[in-house]
Design a protein around this motif. Structure first.
Motif, PDB file in Angstrom:
ATOM      1  N   LEU A 127     -31.791  22.542  52.612  1.00 64.51           N
ATOM      2  CA  LEU A 127     -33.161  22.315  53.089  1.00 64.51           C
ATOM      3  C   LEU A 127     -33.731  23.552  53.770  1.00 64.51           C
ATOM      4  O   LEU A 127     -34.862  23.954  53.509  1.00 64.51           O
ATOM      5  CB  LEU A 127     -33.171  21.144  54.078  1.00 64.51           C
ATOM      6  N   ALA A 128     -32.949  24.152  54.664  1.00 59.61           N
ATOM      7  CA  ALA A 128     -33.456  25.263  55.468  1.00 59.61           C
ATOM      8  C   ALA A 128     -33.671  26.526  54.637  1.00 59.61           C
ATOM      9  O   ALA A 128     -34.467  27.389  55.015  1.00 59.61           O
ATOM     10  CB  ALA A 128     -32.501  25.551  56.620  1.00 59.61           C
ATOM     11  N   ARG A 129     -32.976  26.638  53.492  1.00 55.44           N
ATOM     12  CA  ARG A 129     -33.056  27.875  52.704  1.00 55.44           C
ATOM     13  C   ARG A 129     -33.922  27.729  51.450  1.00 55.44           C
ATOM     14  O   ARG A 129     -33.840  28.556  50.533  1.00 55.44           O
ATOM     15  CB  ARG A 129     -31.646  28.339  52.322  1.00 55.44           C
ATOM     16  N   LYS A 130     -34.757  26.725  51.425  1.00 56.07           N
ATOM     17  CA  LYS A 130     -35.629  26.554  50.251  1.00 56.07           C
ATOM     18  C   LYS A 130     -36.471  27.799  49.993  1.00 56.07           C
ATOM     19  O   LYS A 130     -36.654  28.227  48.845  1.00 56.07           O
ATOM     20  CB  LYS A 130     -36.536  25.334  50.443  1.00 56.07           C
ATOM     21  N   ASN A 131     -37.005  28.357  51.047  1.00 55.12           N
ATOM     22  CA  ASN A 131     -37.827  29.559  50.918  1.00 55.12           C
ATOM     23  C   ASN A 131     -37.008  30.736  50.403  1.00 55.12           C
ATOM     24  O   ASN A 131     -37.468  31.526  49.570  1.00 55.12           O
ATOM     25  CB  ASN A 131     -38.459  29.894  52.271  1.00 55.12           C
ATOM     26  N   ILE A 132     -35.772  30.848  50.895  1.00 56.69           N
ATOM     27  CA  ILE A 132     -34.875  31.922  50.445  1.00 56.69           C
ATOM     28  C   ILE A 132     -34.582  31.761  48.958  1.00 56.69           C
ATOM     29  O   ILE A 132     -34.568  32.740  48.197  1.00 56.69           O
ATOM     30  CB  ILE A 132     -33.552  31.892  51.247  1.00 56.69           C
ATOM     31  N   VAL A 133     -34.342  30.545  48.540  1.00 56.22           N
ATOM     32  CA  VAL A 133     -34.036  30.272  47.130  1.00 56.22           C
ATOM     33  C   VAL A 133     -35.193  30.715  46.235  1.00 56.22           C
ATOM     34  O   VAL A 133     -34.991  31.326  45.179  1.00 56.22           O
ATOM     35  CB  VAL A 133     -33.735  28.771  46.918  1.00 56.22           C
ATOM     36  N   LYS A 134     -36.432  30.442  46.666  1.00 55.08           N
ATOM     37  CA  LYS A 134     -37.608  30.859  45.886  1.00 55.08           C
ATOM     38  C   LYS A 134     -37.643  32.374  45.725  1.00 55.08           C
ATOM     39  O   LYS A 134     -37.912  32.895  44.641  1.00 55.08           O
ATOM     40  CB  LYS A 134     -38.889  30.382  46.578  1.00 55.08           C
ATOM     41  N   ILE A 135     -37.384  33.076  46.827  1.00 56.33           N
ATOM     42  CA  ILE A 135     -37.437  34.541  46.771  1.00 56.33           C
ATOM     43  C   ILE A 135     -36.297  35.086  45.913  1.00 56.33           C
ATOM     44  O   ILE A 135     -36.486  36.035  45.134  1.00 56.33           O
ATOM     45  CB  ILE A 135     -37.396  35.128  48.194  1.00 56.33           C
ATOM     46  N   ARG A 136     -35.125  34.494  46.013  1.00 55.35           N
ATOM     47  CA  ARG A 136     -34.000  34.931  45.176  1.00 55.35           C
ATOM     48  C   ARG A 136     -34.322  34.734  43.685  1.00 55.35           C
ATOM     49  O   ARG A 136     -33.918  35.540  42.842  1.00 55.35           O
ATOM     50  CB  ARG A 136     -32.728  34.174  45.562  1.00 55.35           C
ATOM     51  N   LYS A 137     -35.063  33.677  43.376  1.00 54.26           N
ATOM     52  CA  LYS A 137     -35.470  33.446  41.981  1.00 54.26           C
ATOM     53  C   LYS A 137     -36.424  34.535  41.501  1.00 54.26           C
ATOM     54  O   LYS A 137     -36.329  35.011  40.363  1.00 54.26           O
ATOM     55  CB  LYS A 137     -36.125  32.073  41.844  1.00 54.26           C
ATOM     56  N   VAL A 138     -37.351  34.929  42.382  1.00 50.33           N
ATOM     57  CA  VAL A 138     -38.281  36.013  42.043  1.00 50.33           C
ATOM     58  C   VAL A 138     -37.498  37.291  41.761  1.00 50.33           C
ATOM     59  O   VAL A 138     -37.754  38.004  40.779  1.00 50.33           O
ATOM     60  CB  VAL A 138     -39.298  36.238  43.186  1.00 50.33           C
ATOM     61  N   ILE A 139     -36.542  37.600  42.611  1.00 58.44           N
ATOM     62  CA  ILE A 139     -35.716  38.802  42.436  1.00 58.44           C
ATOM     63  C   ILE A 139     -35.000  38.768  41.090  1.00 58.44           C
ATOM     64  O   ILE A 139     -34.950  39.768  40.366  1.00 58.44           O
ATOM     65  CB  ILE A 139     -34.696  38.912  43.600  1.00 58.44           C
ATOM     66  N   SER A 140     -34.469  37.589  40.766  1.00 59.34           N
ATOM     67  CA  SER A 140     -33.744  37.441  39.497  1.00 59.34           C
ATOM     68  C   SER A 140     -34.687  37.568  38.298  1.00 59.34           C
ATOM     69  O   SER A 140     -34.371  38.245  37.309  1.00 59.34           O
ATOM     70  CB  SER A 140     -33.043  36.085  39.482  1.00 59.34           C
TER      71      SER A 140
END
Length: 733
Positions: free
Chosen positions: A600-613
């Motif tokens: 839950l807390a890292r949803k924003n991080i996950v989005k950014i990691r997807k952009v990087i990928s």
């Protein structure tokens, strides 16, 4: 204190001579002479009283008890004797007998305020807090200016959680004795518990102004400063925070950096400078700005020891770095302010691992300056310190092939130590670590490589316990609910830190648990070397380091009383497999602390990691800086939360946050299933802040240990575990 000696009932000449010896501090002579005279006057209760007092001063408590008991037998109506007997009985831990003695004194002298005070202390030691408060009040009736009674009454009320009354008691004590540093400190604790955090900080500040070397007040100040934002300027507090950081062991600088910056940015001079930098791309005259910054010693201190998590300050420092480089020929190279600032800037850039981007023009100018320095050294001359410090703000000195040719002057000493001597020391330390087994797991190998290149985090100071505690004290402070109390009986715990990184965790734990022996393992030799260097620097002697993969820990053939692994399992190929290995290494009834990322807390991080990928950005230093710069220039709102994270402001931390080679995330239901499968019982969370917030809406004591309640809480507060879940659990028999 013992009641003042009175000799009226004893032979005058004889007793006067003994009293003189006593008041001269000659306690052994007092005892020797008193014993000789008592052979002739065995029923002289005043001589027995003197003998008791002298023994008390030499901490011979049992002998003092014998003497004062004899006083009360010879003269049962001597109130002072009963009070003195109570004092030594209390020191001997015989609290009930001490209270009886004080009661006897008060019966003989109903207005005996000192006996009331002493009895209050004994009751407080027995944890009879409400009774103690009433007795302190009686002492105050007979002595209204009795500041010690107000102070100890405040302490008892604080323990009873009667915080407003406690605060009033401390205030009363301070109205009588304004220089009472301990009262300010304890009032600060009560104010903090009442959520009056700014008033608490002011109280700690006053305590430290009165008593500049006061460990408890520094420790409490560090805790209170974490996570707050100032709205009003306070120059005096800046000085106190500077002293707090100077002490090195009371707070992690990164924990209070945002707080300290909020205070600094209220200064008119810094406000003006930041506004100026927002309106211009290039600073034409850096010396004027540097002169202004030189008046802010707290800012310089912060720059030298931790990355500064503030984009406005970053813009200022980047522009100054570029401007100094561009104007090097026209600057006054011997200016103390310039050299001082450039040294601090070089330390800031080294600590944040040169996360600041640089233009092509800067890159070219740095290469030109590098060649000039090389040429000067080849001619057997020494370059101006400013040139060295400028280059040190773009790349660590140990990475320049000429660094060992430098003559280290006062102006570059601190930078040379941090950027050359300490890295060299770490390289030597790498050669000496035992290795459990060759690291063969593919993911473990990749993770190891990441931390060999970028050991994380790079730190200078940290927060250590003022005094190591027993396991039972730690579990009580954390409000852990244990399945079996046997663990509290362990006196010399063996502790495993599985994934110690650069040592902050291992050192903090080694200082937390009394008489502990810590084994700290990590995949990365670079991280272990950093940890070992800092351990030696801090003179911590109860830690051994080893290179090892958690997956191979069975080879140790050893079990531990406590295992801690925070921020590690979620970077493994199979976290459950790693957790199972750790559980096998834990003794029955042993305690385990685990730190895991929250889905839950890292949803924003996950989005950014997807952009990087998606856009195919790699994880090289240059690519990370480039993406970071793109984020800063972007108008996307989902980046705002990242900018508030301290991890955004150092290269290794940012790599760990957004570019890690392996990441898993968890939910509370998944953790609950893992605990059940592994035979572990949830005991509670580590973070006192999260626990305090949870208790605002979950009032029942048992709620703390109900993971279903915690799941509901996290769903209502999705970023509650933004750092990670840090949970304690206990192994079932």
């Amino acid at each position: 204190m013992l009641e003042k000696i009175n000799h009226k009932s004893a032979p005058k000449k004889v007793v006067n001579a003994i009293i003189t010896l006593y008041h001269q501090g000659q306690f052994l002579e007092t005892i020797k002479n008193a014993q000789l005279i008592l052979e002739k006057y065995p029923e002289s209760f005043m001589l027995w009283n003197i003998l008791g007092a002298a023994n008390k001063n030499l901490n011979r408590i049992s002998d003092a008890e014998v003497a004062f008991t004899r006083v009360t037998e010879l003269n049962p109506t001597y109130d002072i004797g009963h009070n003195n007997l109570g004092i030594v009985l209390q020191e001997a831990g015989k609290l009930e007998k001490a209270i009886d003695a004080y009661n006897n004194a008060i019966t003989l002298k109903p207005d005996y305020f000192e006996a009331y005070y002493n009895m209050g202390n004994a009751l407080k030691d027995q944890n009879m807090l409400e009774e103690a408060v009433q007795i302190y009040k009686k002492a105050i009736v007979f002595k209204p200016d009795y500041f010690e009674a107000f102070y100890n009454m405040g302490n008892a009320l604080k323990e009873l959680n009667n915080l407003e009354e406690a605060i009033e008691a401390f205030k009363k004590a301070l109205s009588i004795k304004p220089d009472f540093a301990e009262a300010y400190n304890n009032m600060g604790i009560a104010l903090k518990e009442r959520s009056k955090i700014y008033e608490a900080i002011e109280a700690y500040n006053k305590a430290l102004l009165l008593k500049p070397d006061y460990p408890k007040a520094y420790n409490n100040m560090g805790i209170s400063l974490t996570g707050i934002i100032f709205k009003k300027p306070n120059k005096g507090l800046q000085n106190t925070i500077g002293s707090l950081l100077e002490k090195k062991i009371y707070v992690r600088p990164a924990d209070i950096a945002v707080t300290a910056i909020s205070l600094l940015k209220l200064e008119p001079s810094l406000k003006k400078l930041l506004k100026k930098v927002r309106s211009v791309e290039v600073i034409q005259n850096p010396l004027d700005i540097i002169s202004e910054l030189d008046e802010l010693p707290l800012l310089r201190k912060l720059m030298s020891i931790c990355p500064l998590p503030d984009l406005e300050l970053e813009r200022l420092f980047k522009n100054l770095r570029s401007s100094i480089l561009e104007n090097i020929l026209s600057l006054k190279k011997s200016s103390p302010e310039l050299l001082r600032f450039q040294s601090t800037l070089a330390l800031q850039c080294f600590t944040n691992e040169y996360v600041y981007s640089q233009s092509k023009d800067e890159e070219y100018a740095v290469s030109v300056l590098d060649n000039k320095v090389k040429e000067i050294l080849n001619n057997n001359e020494q370059p101006n310190p400013l040139k060295i410090l400028i280059l040190a703000s773009y790349k660590a000195l140990h990475k320049y092939d000429w660094c060992q040719s430098l003559v280290v002057t006062k102006q570059i000493q601190e930078v040379f130590t941090r950027q050359v001597e300490e890295p060299n020391q770490e390289e030597k330390l790498k050669l000496n670590f035992p290795s459990l087994q060759e690291i063969s797991n593919k993911v473990s190998t990749k993770v190891r490589q990441q931390y060999e290149e970028r050991p994380y985090p790079r730190w200078v100071n940290l927060c250590l316990n003022l005094k190591p505690s027993s396991i039972i004290k730690v579990t009580k402070e954390l409000q852990l609910k244990l399945k079996n109390e046997k663990i509290n009986e362990v006196k010399n715990p063996n502790v495993l830190i599985a994934g110690c990184g650069t040592g902050q965790h291992a050192i903090t734990t080694a200082a937390r648990f009394k008489s502990s022996k810590v084994l700290a393992i990590d995949l990365s030799l670079s991280s272990l070397a950093y940890a070992k260097r800092k351990t030696e620097e801090l003179a911590i002697e109860n830690i051994e380091y080893m290179q090892a993969d958690i997956l191979n820990l069975g080879k140790l053939n050893k079990q531990f009383d406590i295992i801690e692994s925070v921020g590690v399992l979620h970077h493994m190929d199979n976290p459950m497999k790693g957790w199972k290995v750790l559980t096998d290494c834990l003794k029955p009834d042993g305690l385990m602390r685990i730190g895991l990322y929250s889905e839950l807390a890292r949803k924003n991080i996950v989005k950014i990691r997807k952009v990087i990928s998606q856009i195919g950005i790699g994880s090289s230093d240059a690519e990370i800086r480039s993406f970071r710069n793109m984020m800063i220039d972007s108008s996307k709102k989902n980046y705002d939360r990242i900018f508030k994270s301290s991890d955004f402001y150092s290269l290794s931390a940012l790599k760990d946050l957004l570019f890690h080679v392996q990441e898993h995330r968890f939910t509370i239901p998944i953790i609950k299933d893992y605990l059940n499968e592994l035979g572990l019982k949830f005991c509670g969370f580590e973070s006192s802040k999260i626990v305090s917030r949870f208790k605002l809406t979950n009032k029942q004591k048992e709620d703390l240990y109900n993971l279903d309640k915690w799941q509901a809480y996290e769903e209502a507060n999705p970023i509650a575990f933004a750092e990670m879940y840090q949970l304690w659990c206990q192994k079932d028999n």
